[in-house]
Design a protein around this motif. Structure first.
Motif, mmCIF file in Angstrom:
data_model
loop_
_atom_site.group_PDB
_atom_site.id
_atom_site.type_symbol
_atom_site.label_atom_id
_atom_site.label_comp_id
_atom_site.label_asym_id
_atom_site.label_seq_id
_atom_site.Cartn_x
_atom_site.Cartn_y
_atom_site.Cartn_z
ATOM 1 N N ASP A 175 0.898 -0.832 0.412
ATOM 2 C CA ASP A 175 -0.346 -0.445 0.171
ATOM 3 C C ASP A 175 0.643 1.651 -0.382
ATOM 4 O OD1 ASP A 175 -1.450 2.233 0.437
ATOM 5 O OD2 ASP A 175 -2.650 1.062 2.532
ATOM 6 N N PRO A 176 1.012 2.189 -1.268
ATOM 7 C CA PRO A 176 1.844 2.948 -1.096
ATOM 8 C C PRO A 176 1.461 4.352 -0.630
ATOM 9 C CG PRO A 176 0.633 2.429 -3.117
ATOM 10 C CD PRO A 176 0.005 1.816 -2.109
ATOM 11 N N GLN A 177 0.096 4.448 0.077
ATOM 12 C CA GLN A 177 0.529 5.182 1.049
ATOM 13 C C GLN A 177 -0.401 5.058 3.043
ATOM 14 O OE1 GLN A 177 -4.010 6.780 -0.743
ATOM 15 N NE2 GLN A 177 -3.388 7.633 -2.069
ATOM 16 N N SER A 178 0.497 4.203 2.404
ATOM 17 C CA SER A 178 0.329 3.626 4.225
ATOM 18 C C SER A 178 1.836 3.708 5.168
ATOM 19 C CB SER A 178 0.119 1.946 4.532
ATOM 20 O OG SER A 178 1.459 1.650 3.857
ATOM 21 N N LEU A 179 2.091 4.100 6.337
ATOM 22 C CA LEU A 179 3.092 4.717 7.124
ATOM 23 C C LEU A 179 3.923 3.688 6.003
ATOM 24 C CD1 LEU A 179 2.237 5.183 10.676
ATOM 25 C CD2 LEU A 179 2.824 6.394 8.856
ATOM 26 N N GLY A 180 4.355 2.093 6.511
ATOM 27 C CA GLY A 180 4.938 0.761 6.283
ATOM 28 C C GLY A 180 5.178 0.966 4.324
ATOM 29 N N GLY A 181 4.397 2.091 3.648
ATOM 30 C CA GLY A 181 4.183 1.560 1.958
ATOM 31 C C GLY A 181 5.557 2.461 1.405
ATOM 32 N N ASN B 191 10.121 1.682 -0.811
ATOM 33 C CA ASN B 191 9.326 0.965 -1.465
ATOM 34 C C ASN B 191 9.268 1.603 -3.055
ATOM 35 O OD1 ASN B 191 7.834 0.336 1.264
ATOM 36 N ND2 ASN B 191 8.207 1.894 1.794
ATOM 37 N N TRP B 192 10.029 1.816 -3.420
ATOM 38 C CA TRP B 192 10.334 2.191 -4.453
ATOM 39 C C TRP B 192 9.760 1.234 -5.119
ATOM 40 C CZ3 TRP B 192 13.243 -0.396 -8.746
ATOM 41 C CH2 TRP B 192 14.261 -1.103 -7.922
ATOM 42 N N PRO B 193 10.174 -0.418 -4.973
ATOM 43 C CA PRO B 193 9.959 -1.636 -5.855
ATOM 44 C C PRO B 193 8.636 -1.804 -6.597
ATOM 45 C CG PRO B 193 11.840 -1.835 -5.080
ATOM 46 C CD PRO B 193 10.896 -0.493 -4.296
ATOM 47 N N ASN B 194 7.753 -1.217 -5.461
ATOM 48 C CA ASN B 194 6.188 -1.490 -5.879
ATOM 49 C C ASN B 194 5.545 0.244 -5.818
ATOM 50 O OD1 ASN B 194 3.402 -2.144 -4.727
ATOM 51 N ND2 ASN B 194 3.366 -0.810 -3.045
ATOM 52 N N TYR B 195 5.975 1.358 -5.751
ATOM 53 C CA TYR B 195 5.009 2.224 -5.931
ATOM 54 C C TYR B 195 5.426 3.080 -6.938
ATOM 55 C CZ TYR B 195 8.988 5.604 -4.172
ATOM 56 O OH TYR B 195 10.511 6.161 -3.602
ATOM 57 N N LYS C 250 -3.908 5.597 9.062
ATOM 58 C CA LYS C 250 -2.821 6.687 9.506
ATOM 59 C C LYS C 250 -1.676 6.616 7.219
ATOM 60 C CE LYS C 250 -3.358 7.226 13.722
ATOM 61 N NZ LYS C 250 -4.161 8.179 13.506
ATOM 62 N N GLY C 251 -2.098 8.118 7.147
ATOM 63 C CA GLY C 251 -1.484 7.749 5.382
ATOM 64 C C GLY C 251 0.731 8.332 6.441
ATOM 65 N N GLY C 252 0.843 7.921 4.629
ATOM 66 C CA GLY C 252 2.550 7.987 5.024
ATOM 67 C C GLY C 252 3.011 9.142 4.498
ATOM 68 N N HIS C 253 1.940 9.889 4.012
ATOM 69 C CA HIS C 253 2.116 11.572 3.797
ATOM 70 C C HIS C 253 1.307 12.874 4.396
ATOM 71 C CE1 HIS C 253 3.991 9.846 -0.256
ATOM 72 N NE2 HIS C 253 3.001 8.957 0.421
ATOM 73 N N SER C 254 1.377 12.637 5.685
ATOM 74 C CA SER C 254 0.671 13.764 6.051
ATOM 75 C C SER C 254 1.256 14.960 6.078
ATOM 76 C CB SER C 254 -0.342 12.836 6.906
ATOM 77 O OG SER C 254 0.267 12.735 7.962
ATOM 78 N N SER C 255 2.280 15.029 6.174
ATOM 79 C CA SER C 255 2.810 15.815 7.052
ATOM 80 C C SER C 255 3.668 16.766 6.036
ATOM 81 C CB SER C 255 4.263 15.764 7.488
ATOM 82 O OG SER C 255 5.214 15.458 6.684
ATOM 83 N N VAL D 216 13.330 0.232 10.211
ATOM 84 C CA VAL D 216 13.398 1.952 10.756
ATOM 85 C C VAL D 216 12.896 3.091 10.484
ATOM 86 C CG1 VAL D 216 15.391 3.562 9.792
ATOM 87 C CG2 VAL D 216 15.689 1.259 9.922
ATOM 88 N N THR D 217 12.242 3.215 8.663
ATOM 89 C CA THR D 217 11.182 3.468 8.238
ATOM 90 C C THR D 217 9.996 4.344 9.804
ATOM 91 O OG1 THR D 217 10.085 2.231 7.167
ATOM 92 C CG2 THR D 217 11.714 3.349 6.161
ATOM 93 N N THR D 218 9.971 2.762 9.668
ATOM 94 C CA THR D 218 8.579 2.971 11.126
ATOM 95 C C THR D 218 9.094 3.192 11.561
ATOM 96 O OG1 THR D 218 7.331 0.978 9.560
ATOM 97 C CG2 THR D 218 6.396 1.611 12.033
ATOM 98 N N ARG D 219 9.574 3.082 12.701
ATOM 99 C CA ARG D 219 10.415 3.452 14.132
ATOM 100 C C ARG D 219 11.150 5.106 13.891
ATOM 101 N NH1 ARG D 219 13.955 -0.515 16.449
ATOM 102 N NH2 ARG D 219 13.986 0.785 18.372
ATOM 103 N N ILE D 220 11.162 6.134 12.565
ATOM 104 C CA ILE D 220 11.355 7.110 12.765
ATOM 105 C C ILE D 220 10.511 7.864 12.825
ATOM 106 C CG2 ILE D 220 12.127 8.750 10.771
ATOM 107 C CD1 ILE D 220 14.135 7.062 9.803
ATOM 108 N N LYS D 221 8.826 7.795 12.253
ATOM 109 C CA LYS D 221 7.843 8.093 12.251
ATOM 110 C C LYS D 221 7.075 8.222 13.426
ATOM 111 C CE LYS D 221 6.851 7.185 7.023
ATOM 112 N NZ LYS D 221 6.131 6.030 6.529
ATOM 113 N N ASP D 222 7.703 7.280 14.362
ATOM 114 C CA ASP D 222 7.429 7.181 15.808
ATOM 115 C C ASP D 222 7.904 7.547 17.202
ATOM 116 O OD1 ASP D 222 8.158 4.996 16.692
ATOM 117 O OD2 ASP D 222 7.621 3.458 16.152
#
Length: 603
Positions: free
Chosen positions: A111-117, A122-126, A202-207, A487-493
């Motif tokens: 999911d390219p909009q999620s926090l994990g995505g 994540n470029w191999p997906n998005y 929770k969207g990963g682009h919200s900021s 790492v991406t998730t823990r930077i955000k939290d």
């Protein structure tokens, strides 16, 4: 005739980069960077690795009505290849070929909009399944805005809304037509946290959006109006990835992440986590070979794409040599040197867009392990850490030798302060020790460098050098390897402490990067809140005068660097190798990842 505005005025004053980036890649990378500073270029910025990645090919517009233009799909020729003899001709049309690529790390989520995505890893997906579906794109040469999914766009005279008219030939991979309802849903879900079906998403682009965009309003089936909270000069650069409303509401977030459906050039087939991602050409993509999309993107030449997850650099190298894969991504200079003299392979040097750093967590007041005050909040400690690292030796001995020092944002970005290079942190261990003593840490303290496994070439070696350098001034440092997704998730939290080897998405305009990596509200910001920097960032986002905005951007970059908010490293040159059975001439001007859609088998 299109009215001149903030962005078209800048585009008219640019020189073409096609010739500049041609030839030996590491040599031209430095030349291109120097020239671009002078002309104030404006490349895309995404939420990549800093995430971000990322980069979607968009620019920002200021307030005129603009109709979609067209751009040649011919390549800029910005790769450096080595192969012996003369190759047969590349295929000229669509083929049934399969390209097998070895990538360094798996995605966090489909999911390219999620926090994990979100994030550059994540470029191999998005980029594969959702790529080139931004509302706007870029002309290849001038870098001016052109339509993409949106065929026209217009900003209100008061800068408080944008109206986008959507093409009617864009389809999702399940055959559903992309409509204004999907665009609004994609904004609501991925950026604003306003998806009615699941208010907890929770969207990963919200900021990048919540402080700028009020809501998205449907005017008709193919027209969307974005209402602003405050003016945002770079709104068109912000890519929120199109996702299908009806499908997500029917299957839910979990199923969508496991089997993503986008509108990009490849459709998802299957994924085995930490092993491989299989995709297939989407034959109903709106950009064909005969009529590329306005931003130049078109149907892939290949039919099948297999991305194998091989984190180890040497293992990817061995897989290429053994013929198990056709392409290896993010390889080290020593491997590139070995391949360069072998006529069975081609080596491509990508002019990178993602400056590398050691990010420092100063948001936490205390060390979570000891309960003692966080020593990294003292700028003298951070300055000492920068002075302790011999960056020139790293570039000369570990990398290609042509990487430029990083100052945070890309040195080719609009507004980069040209006098900052003369204030660069040098290498001075004696001065670093003096600063440590003055800060009250003569006896030092312990630290950890959190390292995403397999995300960037040479990252382990460089992290080890940084750790040793810090230990020499009393900061006893060890390395902790973590999966990139963690790492991406823990930077955000805010749970990673104190150091992280990380890349900040580069690009032609640093505005989006500031939103998520410098501003106190940013998803990837690890620095202690700086009210003055926040004010400058907010002011720059609403400033439509180019000179005034460039001045604000220069202040932001200079203060962030001179306050030593990170340990600043280098602007990378990414290296990709293929077998000699593939033809690839870059379309993009700056690249972070392989253009799978633009690779042709040689027949």
């Amino acid at each position: 005739m299109r009215e001149l505005n903030y962005w078209t005025k800048r585009a008219n004053g640019r020189i073409s980069r096609r010739g500049m980036l041609r030839g030996s890649a590491v040599g031209v990378a430095g030349l291109a960077g120097a020239a671009l500073i002078g002309c104030g270029s404006n490349d895309e910025a995404s939420d990549g690795d800093s995430g971000s990645s990322s980069s979607s090919g968009s620019s920002s517009s200021s307030g005129s009505s603009s109709s979609s233009g067209s751009s040649s799909s011919s390549s800029s020729g910005s790769s450096s290849s080595s192969s012996g003899g003369s190759d047969p001709a590349p295929a000229t049309g669509l083929t049934d070929a399969t390209l097998t690529s070895a990538i360094a790390s798996d995605i966090g989520s489909g999911d390219p909009q999620s926090l994990g995505g979100t994030g550059g890893g994540n470029w191999p997906n998005y980029e594969v399944h959702f790529g080139h579906t931004g509302m706007l794109g870029r002309d290849q040469d001038s870098r001016a805005l052109v339509g993409n999914v949106a065929e026209s766009w217009e900003e209100a005279p008061d800068h408080m809304s944008w109206v986008y008219k959507i093409r009617q030939d864009v389809l999702f991979h399940n055959g559903e037509q992309v409509t204004a309802e999907d665009v609004k849903f994609s904004m609501d879900r991925g950026a604003l946290g306003q998806a009615e079906y699941n208010p907890e998403y929770k969207g990963g682009h919200s900021s990048q959006y919540v402080s700028r965009v009020s809501d998205a309003e449907i005017l008709d089936d193919f027209t969307v109006k974005f209402n602003m909270i405050s003016p945002d000069v770079i709104f068109p650069t912000r890519n929120f990835y199109l996702v299908p409303k009806a499908h997500i509401e029917a299957v839910g977030d979990v199923d969508f992440a496991e089997s993503p459906i986008g509108a990009g050039q490849f459709k998802f087939v299957s994924r085995v986590p930490d092993s491989e991602i299989v995709s297939e050409r989407f034959d109903d993509y709106f950009g064909t070979l005969e009529q590329p999309a306005p931003a130049g993107n078109h149907l892939p030449y290949i039919k099948h794409l297999v991305q194998k997850v091989i984190p180890d650099n040497q293992a990817r190298f061995a897989a290429l040599q053994a013929g198990e894969v056709d392409l290896i991504d993010k390889i080290s200079p020593d491997i590139a040197n070995q391949l360069a003299g072998d006529d069975k392979f081609k080596v491509h040097y990508l002019p990178g867009t993602q400056p590398m750093h050691i990010h420092i967590n100063t948001t936490l007041e205390t060390d979570p392990d000891t309960g003692e005050p966080n020593p990294w909040r003292d700028p003298r400690v951070r300055k000492a850490a920068n002075l302790a690292v011999d960056l020139d030796s790293i570039v000369a001995n570990i990398l290609t030798g042509q990487e430029r020092p990083s100052f945070g944002s890309n040195t080719a970005s609009f507004g980069f302060p040209q006098d900052l290079a003369s204030q660069r942190w040098g290498y001075d261990v004696a001065e670093a020790k003096k600063l440590m003593k003055a800060a009250g840490y003569e006896d030092g303290f312990d630290a950890v460098v959190n390292l995403p496994v397999g995300r960037w070439p040479n990252s382990r070696q460089i992290s080890e050098i940084v750790a040793q350098s810090l230990s020499e001034i009393g900061i006893t440092t060890r390395i902790q390897e973590l999966q990139y997704q963690e790492v991406t998730t823990r930077i955000k939290d805010d749970s990673l402490y104190p150091l992280v080897f990380w890349g900040m998405a580069g690009g032609d305009d640093p505005g989006a990067n500031f939103s998520y990596g410098y501003h106190s509200s940013g998803n990837y910001t690890m620095s202690v809140p700086e009210p003055q920097v926040d004010e400058w960032i907010d002011a720059a986002a609403a400033e439509f005068d180019p000179e005034a905005r460039a001045d604000l951007i220069g202040k932001i970059i200079s203060k962030f660097y001179l306050d030593a908010q990170w340990i600043f490293l280098y602007e990378p040159i990414q290296i990709v190798a293929t077998t000699n059975k593939w033809d690839w001439t870059f379309w993009g001007q700056t690249l972070g990842n392989p253009e799978y859609w633009n690779m042709r088998p040689i027949v």
